[in-house]
Design an enzyme around this catalytic site. Structure first.
Site, short mmCIF file in Angstrom:
data_model
loop_
_atom_site.label_atom_id
_atom_site.label_comp_id
_atom_site.label_asym_id
_atom_site.label_seq_id
_atom_site.Cartn_x
_atom_site.Cartn_y
_atom_site.Cartn_z
N SER A 1 9.72 -20.08 -3.51
CA SER A 1 10.63 -20.70 -4.46
C SER A 1 9.83 -21.60 -5.41
O SER A 1 9.16 -22.55 -4.98
CB SER A 1 11.68 -21.54 -3.73
N HIS B 1 11.46 -16.56 -6.32
CA HIS B 1 12.80 -17.14 -6.38
C HIS B 1 12.81 -18.31 -7.37
O HIS B 1 11.96 -19.20 -7.28
CB HIS B 1 13.19 -17.60 -4.97
N ASP C 1 15.12 -21.37 -9.02
CA ASP C 1 16.33 -22.17 -8.83
C ASP C 1 16.74 -22.88 -10.12
O ASP C 1 16.08 -23.82 -10.54
CB ASP C 1 16.07 -23.24 -7.76
N MET D 1 19.33 -25.31 -11.88
CA MET D 1 20.31 -26.34 -11.52
C MET D 1 20.75 -27.10 -12.77
O MET D 1 19.91 -27.45 -13.60
CB MET D 1 19.66 -27.35 -10.56
N HIS E 1 18.42 -17.77 -9.08
CA HIS E 1 19.54 -18.36 -8.34
C HIS E 1 20.20 -19.40 -9.23
O HIS E 1 19.64 -20.47 -9.46
CB HIS E 1 18.97 -18.97 -7.04
N MET F 1 22.51 -22.19 -9.83
CA MET F 1 23.34 -23.24 -9.25
C MET F 1 23.95 -24.01 -10.41
O MET F 1 23.60 -25.18 -10.67
CB MET F 1 22.48 -24.16 -8.35
N MET G 1 23.42 -19.91 1.81
CA MET G 1 22.64 -21.15 1.69
C MET G 1 22.53 -21.81 3.06
O MET G 1 23.54 -22.01 3.73
CB MET G 1 23.30 -22.12 0.70
N ASP H 1 18.23 -19.40 2.20
CA ASP H 1 17.56 -20.27 1.24
C ASP H 1 17.75 -21.71 1.68
O ASP H 1 18.88 -22.23 1.70
CB ASP H 1 18.19 -20.03 -0.14
C1 DX5 Z 1 17.74 -25.50 -2.76
C2 DX5 Z 1 17.10 -24.32 -3.45
C3 DX5 Z 1 16.01 -23.68 -2.65
C4 DX5 Z 1 14.80 -24.57 -2.42
C5 DX5 Z 1 14.34 -24.35 -1.02
O1 DX5 Z 1 18.80 -25.95 -3.50
O2 DX5 Z 1 18.08 -23.32 -3.70
O3 DX5 Z 1 15.61 -22.43 -3.19
O4 DX5 Z 1 13.74 -24.30 -3.31
O5 DX5 Z 1 13.37 -25.28 -0.70
P1 DX5 Z 1 12.80 -25.48 0.76
O6 DX5 Z 1 12.25 -24.14 1.21
O7 DX5 Z 1 11.76 -26.52 0.59
O8 DX5 Z 1 13.95 -25.90 1.64
ZN ZN Z 2 17.52 -21.08 -4.30
#
Ligand code: DX5
Ligand code: ZN
Length: 224
Positions: free
Chosen positions: A11, A36, A38, A40, A69, A71, A142, A181
């Site tokens: 990620s 991956h 993320d 946000m 992903h 969010m 999740m 994740d």
């Molecule tokens: C959390 C993200 C994850 C995050 C995971 O909101 O969606 O993808 O990067 O991080 P770790 O592996 O450190 O928990």
């Molecule tokens: Zn994620």
């Protein structure tokens, strides 16, 4: 790719953003096939990360498969920008607000030739995904509350749901991947695997250690 294939997905959230180009290449050199990303929005989750421009930047650095992903609220409003940026899979949250609808957004992702995923917050039951399971390529369960890396794996709250998604898939002849994740390490990945996961998103545990090739190898071995 069949859902019996296990993949470790680094990620980007856990990478060193002062050298994105090198970090993306480091992940690829360490054996990652999917990356991956993320996204946000500071609204759907209590954190702000990056948007389509970062996806486009990463796309320029690699030919890895980009698993985006979202969010964010109103993913349908922003969808086109992430498609143009070069995502190969786009995952949306069932709990988000939509101008149109979850179904319509999934349809648009596929119509653009991409794979589509649906994500479930830890507190959202599998049943919320049921109307869509025939129209998705992956279901993201999740395993932490979305928003931040480095949180502990929520085994009790999420593993029964993952197993339910796996059993439903088998009972109905479906094919979606099961992605986990959050909080995935060599200690927790096997638990997720046992409950049906085949795509393992790893932030801290992949980019964190200095030797990423070794961390990727150990993560892969833990689910082999
Ligand atoms: C959390 C993200 C994850 C995050 C995971 O909101 O969606 O993808 O990067 O991080 P770790 O592996 O450190 O928990
Ligand atoms: Zn994620």
């Amino acid at each position: 790719m069949h859902h019996s294939t296990n993949l470790i997905l680094p990620s980007l959230l856990a990478a060193d953003w002062s050298k994105i180009d090198l970090e993306v290449r480091r992940a690829s050199a360490a054996g990652a096939q999917w990356l991956h990303l993320d996204v946000m929005d500071g609204n759907f989750v209590d954190n702000i990360s990056f948007g389509p421009q970062m996806v486009q930047t990463v796309r320029k650095c690699t030919d890895m498969y980009l698993d985006v992903h979202l969010m964010i609220h109103r993913p349908d409003h922003y969808l086109e920008r992430f498609i143009k940026a070069g995502a190969q899979n786009i995952t949306i949250h069932v709990e988000a607000n939509y101008d149109t609808s979850v179904a319509e957004t999934l349809k648009r992702i596929r119509a653009a030739g991409l794979h589509c995923g649906l994500a479930l917050h830890p507190s959202t039951p599998f049943e919320a995904a049921l109307p869509f399971v025939r129209d998705i390529d992956l279901l993201l369960v999740m395993t932490v509350v979305p928003g931040f890396g480095g949180q502990p794996f929520m085994e009790k709250e999420t593993m029964p749901k993952l197993a339910a998604a796996r059993d439903y898939r088998a009972a109905h002849g479906l094919n979606y991947h099961l992605e986990v994740d959050g909080g995935i390490y060599t200690s927790t990945a096997p638990i997720a695997k046992k409950n049906g996961a085949n795509l393992f998103v790893c932030g801290t545990s992949s980019f964190g250690p200095p030797d990423m090739e070794q961390s990727m190898r150990e993560l892969a071995a833990s689910v082999a």
